[in-house]
Scaffold this motif. Structure first.
Motif, PDB file in Angstrom:
ATOM      1  N   ALA A  46       0.837  -1.210   0.000  1.00  0.00           N
ATOM      2  CA  ALA A  46       0.000   0.000   0.000  1.00  0.00           C
ATOM      3  C   ALA A  46       0.868   1.255   0.000  1.00  0.00           C
ATOM      4  CB  ALA A  46      -0.925  -0.017   1.220  1.00  0.00           C
ATOM      5  N   MET A  47       1.962   1.216   0.757  1.00  0.00           N
ATOM      6  CA  MET A  47       2.834   2.390   0.826  1.00  0.00           C
ATOM      7  C   MET A  47       3.501   2.678  -0.517  1.00  0.00           C
ATOM      8  SD  MET A  47       2.448   3.788   3.723  1.00  0.00           S
ATOM      9  CE  MET A  47       0.774   3.244   3.631  1.00  0.00           C
ATOM     10  N   THR A  48       3.869   1.610  -1.230  1.00  0.00           N
ATOM     11  CA  THR A  48       4.500   1.791  -2.548  1.00  0.00           C
ATOM     12  C   THR A  48       3.513   2.461  -3.498  1.00  0.00           C
ATOM     13  OG1 THR A  48       5.648  -0.273  -2.107  1.00  0.00           O
ATOM     14  CG2 THR A  48       5.737   0.531  -4.360  1.00  0.00           C
ATOM     15  N   VAL A  49       2.279   1.992  -3.478  1.00  0.00           N
ATOM     16  CA  VAL A  49       1.258   2.559  -4.374  1.00  0.00           C
ATOM     17  C   VAL A  49       0.963   4.009  -3.988  1.00  0.00           C
ATOM     18  CG1 VAL A  49      -1.124   2.294  -5.159  1.00  0.00           C
ATOM     19  CG2 VAL A  49       0.254   0.273  -4.748  1.00  0.00           C
ATOM     20  N   LEU A  50       0.911   4.272  -2.691  1.00  0.00           N
ATOM     21  CA  LEU A  50       0.621   5.638  -2.239  1.00  0.00           C
ATOM     22  C   LEU A  50       1.688   6.619  -2.735  1.00  0.00           C
ATOM     23  CD1 LEU A  50      -1.060   7.614  -0.528  1.00  0.00           C
ATOM     24  CD2 LEU A  50       0.352   7.012   1.435  1.00  0.00           C
ATOM     25  N   LYS A  51       2.953   6.200  -2.652  1.00  0.00           N
ATOM     26  CA  LYS A  51       4.038   7.088  -3.094  1.00  0.00           C
ATOM     27  C   LYS A  51       3.861   7.438  -4.561  1.00  0.00           C
ATOM     28  CE  LYS A  51       7.268   5.592   0.341  1.00  0.00           C
ATOM     29  NZ  LYS A  51       8.014   4.419   0.707  1.00  0.00           N
ATOM     30  N   MET A  52       3.518   6.434  -5.376  1.00  0.00           N
ATOM     31  CA  MET A  52       3.348   6.684  -6.821  1.00  0.00           C
ATOM     32  C   MET A  52       2.226   7.683  -7.062  1.00  0.00           C
ATOM     33  SD  MET A  52       4.144   2.943  -8.489  1.00  0.00           S
ATOM     34  CE  MET A  52       2.472   2.537  -8.483  1.00  0.00           C
ATOM     35  N   ARG A  53       1.114   7.478  -6.361  1.00  0.00           N
ATOM     36  CA  ARG A  53      -0.028   8.376  -6.549  1.00  0.00           C
ATOM     37  C   ARG A  53       0.290   9.795  -6.071  1.00  0.00           C
ATOM     38  NH1 ARG A  53      -5.525   6.795  -6.715  1.00  0.00           N
ATOM     39  NH2 ARG A  53      -5.853   8.982  -6.210  1.00  0.00           N
ATOM     40  N   ALA A  54       0.969   9.899  -4.951  1.00  0.00           N
ATOM     41  CA  ALA A  54       1.230  11.231  -4.387  1.00  0.00           C
ATOM     42  C   ALA A  54       2.215  12.012  -5.254  1.00  0.00           C
ATOM     43  CB  ALA A  54       1.739  11.097  -2.965  1.00  0.00           C
ATOM     44  N   VAL A  55       3.283  11.357  -5.711  1.00  0.00           N
ATOM     45  CA  VAL A  55       4.266  12.109  -6.515  1.00  0.00           C
ATOM     46  C   VAL A  55       3.697  12.478  -7.881  1.00  0.00           C
ATOM     47  CG1 VAL A  55       6.373  11.295  -5.369  1.00  0.00           C
ATOM     48  CG2 VAL A  55       5.512  10.052  -7.334  1.00  0.00           C
ATOM     49  N   SER A  56       2.706  11.748  -8.350  1.00  0.00           N
ATOM     50  CA  SER A  56       2.105  12.131  -9.631  1.00  0.00           C
ATOM     51  C   SER A  56       1.028  13.209  -9.414  1.00  0.00           C
ATOM     52  CB  SER A  56       1.539  10.915 -10.364  1.00  0.00           C
ATOM     53  OG  SER A  56       0.442  10.406  -9.638  1.00  0.00           O
ATOM     54  N   GLY A  57       0.939  13.742  -8.198  1.00  0.00           N
ATOM     55  CA  GLY A  57       0.048  14.877  -7.939  1.00  0.00           C
ATOM     56  C   GLY A  57      -1.414  14.496  -7.775  1.00  0.00           C
ATOM     57  N   ASN A  58      -1.668  13.223  -7.497  1.00  0.00           N
ATOM     58  CA  ASN A  58      -3.055  12.782  -7.421  1.00  0.00           C
ATOM     59  C   ASN A  58      -3.286  11.914  -6.169  1.00  0.00           C
ATOM     60  OD1 ASN A  58      -5.662  12.105  -8.139  1.00  0.00           O
ATOM     61  ND2 ASN A  58      -5.009  10.382  -9.430  1.00  0.00           N
ATOM     62  N   PRO A  59      -3.046  12.490  -4.980  1.00  0.00           N
ATOM     63  CA  PRO A  59      -3.201  11.652  -3.776  1.00  0.00           C
ATOM     64  C   PRO A  59      -4.673  11.356  -3.492  1.00  0.00           C
ATOM     65  CG  PRO A  59      -2.838  13.923  -3.146  1.00  0.00           C
ATOM     66  CD  PRO A  59      -2.736  13.877  -4.647  1.00  0.00           C
ATOM     67  N   PRO A  60      -4.941  10.295  -2.733  1.00  0.00           N
ATOM     68  CA  PRO A  60      -6.328  10.032  -2.323  1.00  0.00           C
ATOM     69  C   PRO A  60      -6.762  11.040  -1.260  1.00  0.00           C
ATOM     70  CG  PRO A  60      -4.836   8.507  -1.247  1.00  0.00           C
ATOM     71  CD  PRO A  60      -3.993   9.335  -2.160  1.00  0.00           C
ATOM     72  N   THR A  61      -8.036  10.990  -0.879  1.00  0.00           N
ATOM     73  CA  THR A  61      -8.547  11.872   0.180  1.00  0.00           C
ATOM     74  C   THR A  61      -7.793  11.612   1.484  1.00  0.00           C
ATOM     75  OG1 THR A  61     -10.721  11.520  -0.815  1.00  0.00           O
ATOM     76  CG2 THR A  61     -10.668  12.581   1.352  1.00  0.00           C
ATOM     77  N   ALA A  62      -7.606  10.329   1.767  1.00  0.00           N
ATOM     78  CA  ALA A  62      -6.937   9.929   3.007  1.00  0.00           C
ATOM     79  C   ALA A  62      -6.296   8.571   2.790  1.00  0.00           C
ATOM     80  CB  ALA A  62      -7.947   9.850   4.148  1.00  0.00           C
ATOM     81  N   ALA A  63      -5.259   8.296   3.579  1.00  0.00           N
ATOM     82  CA  ALA A  63      -4.576   7.001   3.445  1.00  0.00           C
ATOM     83  C   ALA A  63      -4.212   6.490   4.822  1.00  0.00           C
ATOM     84  CB  ALA A  63      -3.321   7.151   2.604  1.00  0.00           C
ATOM     85  N   GLN A  64      -4.209   5.160   4.918  1.00  0.00           N
ATOM     86  CA  GLN A  64      -3.809   4.520   6.164  1.00  0.00           C
ATOM     87  C   GLN A  64      -2.303   4.754   6.341  1.00  0.00           C
ATOM     88  OE1 GLN A  64      -4.963   0.403   6.075  1.00  0.00           O
ATOM     89  NE2 GLN A  64      -4.201   0.018   8.127  1.00  0.00           N
ATOM     90  N   LEU A  65      -1.939   5.601   7.291  1.00  0.00           N
ATOM     91  CA  LEU A  65      -0.528   5.870   7.586  1.00  0.00           C
ATOM     92  C   LEU A  65      -0.367   5.784   9.089  1.00  0.00           C
ATOM     93  CD1 LEU A  65       0.509   9.065   5.545  1.00  0.00           C
ATOM     94  CD2 LEU A  65       1.219   6.721   5.114  1.00  0.00           C
TER      95      LEU A  65
END
Ligand code: GAL
Length: 418
Positions: free
Chosen positions: A68-87
């Motif tokens: 999940a963390m790997t996918v989150l990094k990809m989404r965030a650096v491409s400027g399209n983060p989710p509303t919220a993420a389990q962190l």
């Protein structure tokens, strides 16, 4: 008249934003995909939908959340983060430092979060003094899940120390059962190691080793003993364990193939989904040798700065608010196996495992026995954590690994990750 208007407008400013204004969408990244976990997530989805918002599920399978963390990094650096993420834990600080997270102070003030959360928990959720994440629950990690029928068939008692565990284990193995249901994945190896380290080191030295990263404890004879006992466990795990998911291991305890599993209390969600009753069909007992100790794991959602519409911002606000509402806290935690994170909850609907967890949580926080779980990312940075997990898992899975050499290897790996 003017005064009346002023009073009215200030009252309005304090009213919660609701879906009456607009219905938005929330996209939530999580790794809750086992049957018990998925049921818990559905409660949140349902409560958001009741407020008129739509739910976009962003589930990335894999207990422990590495994928999940790997996918989150990809989404965030491409400027399209989710509303919220389990962190969790230090990761919240890391994402805050990188400027991705949004302030939740307005909802926190409105809902009095500082009054309903313990300061220890609240501080983990804040970056630079501002709330950027919302805690959901408290999981205890140092549990042992037991199938009492298997123990009865073999004629052994529930082990309360590591020495008792190994004596019982030999008998269970000789009777043809799998002693320990385990999934051979690095984070599960680390979860098992952590409970043994807690028992062997005690709370003070556990904290010195995994929170303070004190090299005298990491590189000590006591740590040799931790690795020795950890290695001993390998003899009681079946050869098919490699790659097995944690919930498949729980399933082995549920159906009586295996006698026990070391796992956090998210395992309880699986027993509940299988219709099993605690104290009857299965037992939850502290991991051997850790009766008064509590390794905590706090699940939380961190909230991202959004480029979306006003409606999506309102939905984000409502999501944050919902997570700490007593009604959500109660139903979610009943299903998830954890205890509520709010301090003012009525616990009458909770079972004995949850009540024991709550009692130990409170006592341990006074006695110094409440320690953060490193296997669940609460104790240290992601870099140090992954260095520890690598050493621990490699040691566990190499036939010729030597407990005497392992602590210095651990010390080197931690030093290079600090
Ligand atoms: C943990 C998480 C728990 C549980 C577990 C297995 O990291 O904190 O809530 O879901 O993974 O998936």
């Amino acid at each position: 008249m003017k005064l009346k208007y002023l009073i009215l407008s200030s009252v309005l400013a304090w009213l919660p934003m609701t879906s009456a204004i607009a219905a938005g969408q929330v996209e939530v990244l999580h790794w809750w995909t086992s049957s018990g976990e998925a049921k818990s997530v559905k409660i949140l989805k349902h409560m958001m939908e009741q407020q008129g918002h739509s739910w976009k599920d962003f589930a990335v399978a894999g207990g422990g959340g590495e994928s999940a963390m790997t996918v989150l990094k990809m989404r965030a650096v491409s400027g399209n983060p989710p509303t919220a993420a389990q962190l969790k834990g230090h990761d919240i600080q890391e994402w805050g430092r990188l400027g991705f997270l949004t302030s939740l102070d307005s909802v926190a003030q409105q809902e009095h979060w500082d009054n309903v959360l313990s300061p220890v928990v609240a501080n983990i959720m804040k970056y630079n003094g501002h709330y950027v994440a919302v805690p959901i629950n408290v999981h205890r990690v140092n549990w042992l899940w037991v199938n009492p029928k298997v123990l009865k068939a073999v004629g052994v008692k529930v082990p309360t120390t590591l020495a008792e565990f190994f004596i019982a284990a030999d008998k269970i193995k000789a009777a043809g059962f799998v002693v320990l249901a385990h999934g051979g994945q690095p984070w599960q190896d680390a979860t098992l190691f952590e409970s043994i380290a807690l028992a062997v080191l005690g709370s003070a030295d556990y904290r010195k080793a995994f929170v303070d990263l004190d090299m005298t404890v990491i590189n000590s004879d006591k740590m040799v003993n931790v690795f020795r006992q950890f290695k001993h466990m390998k003899a009681y795990i079946d050869p098919q364990a490699e790659g097995r998911h944690w919930n498949a291991a729980t399933e082995m305890v549920i159906d009586g193939q295996a006698a026990m599993q070391f796992m956090g209390d998210w395992a309880k969600g699986e027993f509940a989904q299988a219709g099993q009753q605690p104290g009857k069909d299965y037992l939850c007992v502290p991991a051997p040798g850790t009766q008064h100790q509590f390794t905590f794991n706090i699940d939380s959602l961190a909230f991202f700065k959004l480029k979306g519409t006003e409606a999506d911002n309102i939905a984000q606000y409502d999501l944050a608010k919902t997570l700490l509402m007593p009604s959500f806290q109660r139903v979610f935690n009943l299903n998830k196996g954890s205890i509520p994170v709010r301090l003012d909850m009525d616990m009458s609907a909770f079972d004995q495992c949850a009540l024991d967890s709550m009692t130990t949580f409170k006592q341990a926080s006074l006695s110094g026995d409440l320690v953060p779980s490193f296997s669940q990312n609460l104790a240290t940075t992601a870099d140090v954590q992954s260095a520890i997990v690598d050493v621990v898992s490699e040691f566990f899975n190499q036939a010729d690994s030597n407990p005497i050499l392992a602590p210095s290897r651990l010390a080197r790996a931690i030093k290079s990750a600090i």
